[in-house]
Design a protein around this motif. Structure first.
Motif, PDB file in Angstrom:
ATOM      1  N   UNK A  35      39.075  43.399  36.359  1.00 22.27           N
ATOM      2  CA  UNK A  35      39.414  43.031  37.730  1.00 22.27           C
ATOM      3  C   UNK A  35      38.617  41.793  38.109  1.00 22.27           C
ATOM      4  N   UNK A  36      39.348  40.851  38.724  1.00 26.72           N
ATOM      5  CA  UNK A  36      38.743  39.639  39.246  1.00 26.72           C
ATOM      6  C   UNK A  36      39.135  39.502  40.718  1.00 26.72           C
ATOM      7  N   UNK A  37      38.283  38.799  41.472  1.00 30.65           N
ATOM      8  CA  UNK A  37      38.578  38.496  42.865  1.00 30.65           C
ATOM      9  C   UNK A  37      38.572  36.978  43.045  1.00 30.65           C
ATOM     10  N   UNK A  38      39.476  36.503  43.882  1.00 28.76           N
ATOM     11  CA  UNK A  38      39.560  35.061  44.143  1.00 28.76           C
ATOM     12  C   UNK A  38      39.587  34.813  45.644  1.00 28.76           C
ATOM     13  N   UNK A  87      40.531  39.056  50.242  1.00 23.56           N
ATOM     14  CA  UNK A  87      40.666  38.061  49.175  1.00 23.56           C
ATOM     15  C   UNK A  87      41.887  38.432  48.337  1.00 23.56           C
ATOM     16  N   UNK A  88      42.078  37.669  47.274  1.00 24.52           N
ATOM     17  CA  UNK A  88      43.155  37.922  46.309  1.00 24.52           C
ATOM     18  C   UNK A  88      42.545  38.590  45.088  1.00 24.52           C
ATOM     19  N   UNK A  89      43.123  39.695  44.673  1.00 24.24           N
ATOM     20  CA  UNK A  89      42.583  40.474  43.562  1.00 24.24           C
ATOM     21  C   UNK A  89      43.546  40.455  42.388  1.00 24.24           C
ATOM     22  N   UNK A 108      44.366  41.329  49.624  1.00 21.92           N
ATOM     23  CA  UNK A 108      43.743  42.387  50.417  1.00 21.92           C
ATOM     24  C   UNK A 108      43.303  41.819  51.755  1.00 21.92           C
ATOM     25  N   UNK A 109      43.724  42.449  52.814  1.00 20.77           N
ATOM     26  CA  UNK A 109      43.276  42.068  54.154  1.00 20.77           C
ATOM     27  C   UNK A 109      42.570  43.257  54.775  1.00 20.77           C
ATOM     28  N   UNK A 110      41.317  43.049  55.149  1.00 19.89           N
ATOM     29  CA  UNK A 110      40.544  44.095  55.813  1.00 19.89           C
ATOM     30  C   UNK A 110      40.463  43.737  57.286  1.00 19.89           C
ATOM     31  N   UNK A 111      40.965  44.632  58.090  1.00 19.77           N
ATOM     32  CA  UNK A 111      41.119  44.361  59.523  1.00 19.77           C
ATOM     33  C   UNK A 111      39.919  44.922  60.277  1.00 19.77           C
ATOM     34  N   UNK A 112      39.271  44.059  61.079  1.00 17.21           N
ATOM     35  CA  UNK A 112      38.074  44.528  61.807  1.00 17.21           C
ATOM     36  C   UNK A 112      38.417  45.636  62.805  1.00 17.21           C
TER      37      UNK A 112
END
Lengths: 112, 113
Positions: A35-38, A87-89, A108-112
């Motif tokens: 797995x990588x994150x960009x 980010x993009x995974x 991936x979007x993490x919503x506050x």
């Protein structure tokens, strides 16, 4: 031919909730999985990998992934999502050669 | 810190004008890779070097060439860039092949006018 599927183009999760990013693979032989994150306009950052051994792999920034041979899956998980995890995974798989095959990525979007 | 460095980070060229992108590494890894990544797509391997041995992917266009003059440096040459070559170009290194982790540079974003 090798292939990697990331079935979700986008995953939305509330901050503090657990997150899962899905990945399934198809390779000949014993797989090795990454797995990588960009982040935007950046290169790929290594998070974790599975080569052999324990099916649960722990990686950077609190991420982990579970290798499931029968389901040919390698889902990425985190118990409590942070806004900074947005980010993009990319999932990647290979077997017995240098060439990694990457999935198309999951935003991936993490919503506050 | 050991790392993979790419220069420039942003490159603008004209249609048909040759361009060279560079990558250097302080990891002393044997393998260096070049990937092309178009907007929000998976990185696509163009070629790699294992030490001085060059390996071209079957579907990499002839327009793309590479040089590795020493362990630390690797160059991507695009002889006649077309509009379709606009992309992010990623350099990566690994100690060896197969199961070794690939470490990526920050990328060079190429714009073709």
């Amino acid at each position: 031919a090798q292939s990697v599927a990331q079935p979700e183009d986008q995953v939305n999760v509330a901050e503090g909730n657990p997150l899962t990013v899905k990945c399934t693979y198809s390779v000949s032989g014993n797989p090795y999985l990454f797995w990588y994150v960009q982040y935007p306009n950046r290169g790929l950052q290594f998070l974790l990998k599975y080569i052999t051994g324990d099916n649960l792999v722990k990686g950077s920034y609190g991420f982990e992934a579970e290798f499931n041979k029968s389901q040919t899956s390698f889902h990425l998980k985190k118990p409590s999502a942070l806004v900074s995890d947005s980010a993009l995974y990319f999932c990647a798989a290979g077997a017995g050669s240098y060439q990694l095959t990457f999935g198309k990525g999951t935003k991936l979007s993490v919503i506050p | 810190d050991a790392m993979v460095i790419q220069n420039p980070r942003y490159q603008v060229t004209q249609f048909g004008k040759p361009v060279t992108l560079s990558c250097s590494q302080t990891l002393n890894h044997n393998v260096m890779y070049w990937y092309q990544q178009k907007s929000s797509q998976a990185p696509k391997l163009l070629f790699h070097y294992y030490d001085k041995d060059f390996n071209n992917e079957a579907d990499t266009p002839d327009n793309f060439q590479s040089r590795r003059p020493n362990t630390s440096f690797c160059f991507l040459d695009i002889r006649s860039p077309g509009l379709g070559d606009a992309a992010m170009y990623l350099c990566a290194t690994s100690r060896d092949m197969s199961t070794d982790t690939q470490y990526f540079g920050p990328g060079t974003r190429l714009t073709v006018l």
